[in-house]
Write an enzyme that holds these catalytic residues in place. Sequence first.
Site, mmCIF file in Angstrom:
data_model
loop_
_atom_site.group_PDB
_atom_site.id
_atom_site.type_symbol
_atom_site.label_atom_id
_atom_site.label_comp_id
_atom_site.label_asym_id
_atom_site.label_seq_id
_atom_site.Cartn_x
_atom_site.Cartn_y
_atom_site.Cartn_z
ATOM 1 N N SER A 249 0.843 -1.190 0.000
ATOM 2 C CA SER A 249 0.000 0.000 0.000
ATOM 3 C C SER A 249 0.880 1.242 0.000
ATOM 4 O O SER A 249 2.047 1.203 0.368
ATOM 5 C CB SER A 249 -0.918 0.002 1.228
ATOM 6 O OG SER A 249 -1.790 1.113 1.196
ATOM 7 N N LYS B 227 -4.246 -7.095 3.177
ATOM 8 C CA LYS B 227 -4.315 -6.029 2.160
ATOM 9 C C LYS B 227 -5.707 -5.952 1.549
ATOM 10 O O LYS B 227 -6.203 -4.862 1.234
ATOM 11 C CB LYS B 227 -3.267 -6.295 1.071
ATOM 12 C CG LYS B 227 -3.281 -5.282 -0.083
ATOM 13 C CD LYS B 227 -3.098 -3.842 0.395
ATOM 14 C CE LYS B 227 -2.706 -2.893 -0.724
ATOM 15 N NZ LYS B 227 -3.514 -2.926 -1.932
ATOM 16 N N HIS C 289 -7.741 -4.093 3.982
ATOM 17 C CA HIS C 289 -7.290 -2.698 3.890
ATOM 18 C C HIS C 289 -7.988 -1.984 2.737
ATOM 19 O O HIS C 289 -8.496 -0.865 2.888
ATOM 20 C CB HIS C 289 -5.765 -2.681 3.696
ATOM 21 C CG HIS C 289 -5.193 -1.391 3.210
ATOM 22 N ND1 HIS C 289 -5.290 -0.980 1.892
ATOM 23 C CD2 HIS C 289 -4.501 -0.423 3.859
ATOM 24 C CE1 HIS C 289 -4.697 0.185 1.760
ATOM 25 N NE2 HIS C 289 -4.204 0.543 2.935
ATOM 26 N N ASN C 290 -8.024 -2.631 1.572
ATOM 27 C CA ASN C 290 -8.638 -1.991 0.420
ATOM 28 C C ASN C 290 -10.145 -1.872 0.577
ATOM 29 O O ASN C 290 -10.754 -0.922 0.085
ATOM 30 C CB ASN C 290 -8.292 -2.756 -0.858
ATOM 31 C CG ASN C 290 -6.909 -2.402 -1.366
ATOM 32 O OD1 ASN C 290 -6.034 -2.019 -0.588
ATOM 33 N ND2 ASN C 290 -6.692 -2.524 -2.656
ATOM 34 N N GLU D 212 -10.575 1.135 2.585
ATOM 35 C CA GLU D 212 -10.288 2.272 1.699
ATOM 36 C C GLU D 212 -11.519 2.628 0.862
ATOM 37 O O GLU D 212 -11.854 3.802 0.689
ATOM 38 C CB GLU D 212 -9.104 1.903 0.808
ATOM 39 C CG GLU D 212 -8.707 2.904 -0.231
ATOM 40 C CD GLU D 212 -7.673 2.303 -1.168
ATOM 41 O OE1 GLU D 212 -7.985 2.134 -2.371
ATOM 42 O OE2 GLU D 212 -6.558 1.988 -0.706
#
Length: 305
Positions: free
Chosen positions: A121, A171, A174-175, A178
């Site tokens: 990231s 991840k 995380h996205n 986001e």
Amino acid sequence: MNAGFIGLGKMGLNMVEHLLELGHRVVVQDLSQEAVEAVSAKGAVPASSLQHLVGELETPRIVWMMVPAGRAVDAVLGGLTPFLNRGDIVIDGGNSRYSDSVARAGRLGEQGIRYLDVGTSGGLDGARHGACMMVGGSREAYDLVEPLLRDMCVPNGCGYMGASGSGHFVKMVHNGIEYGMMQAMGEGFDLLESSGYDIDHETVARVWSNGSVIRGWLMELAEKALAKDGSLSYLGGSIADSGEGRWTVETALELGVSVPVIAEAVFRRFGSRRPDNFSDKVVSALRNEFGGHGYTPAAGKDASS
């Protein structure tokens, strides 16, 4: 350290340039000879093939892949692994689905090749100056490459997540987060745009970036985008989705975990392919600012203008 690097797209090229600046020896290979030549001029060692790349590395070899998720990863692995030996380390730094990484680690493990899945990231700026990385796979392999990872990341921006797949799993989540954060920002600015007040969006983003509870890098990027054009008239509102938000929702359904904000953000991206609104333009602008992701230009506009 010596490392091989396969994939010199926007992220990969920046990462290699960063490593070269820090004194690492990097052997590079890409389908684009122009990209190989460009980074070789800055000190990288060019490789004409995957076999050539492997032959330029010391054992245990470290080979980093920065290629699109899915078939491209499997194609690279298919061409690469015949030339690797037991103990060598392959790193997938792209946005692969975590379950694919688990399967790939199992297949390579049967040959004694260690496989690390690294969720990366930080966008283009992070790739160039210091990223954030979430690592899954063999702890022993992680310990061997940690000096390289530490140099590629901002302070405290790298961590071992656990068994194979965990790096890409973290991840993925995380996205998903986001997606939700950008959607909330887009909706907030849409409400400001519709308020009837003569509000300058760049000023709002600047104020919110300094001392507010919702300050952060995304808000700074909003300020940057709005400084170009406060109405974002150069953008259409269609927002692409790279797949990770969708995977997050699918995984939540499998695990029975409620993620309504992330799910709504994913569905909103599907809805954005309909007539434009300011909310979708803000999200599209944010994606372009941090990752160089393409956007749909407004009618009559060129995306490069």
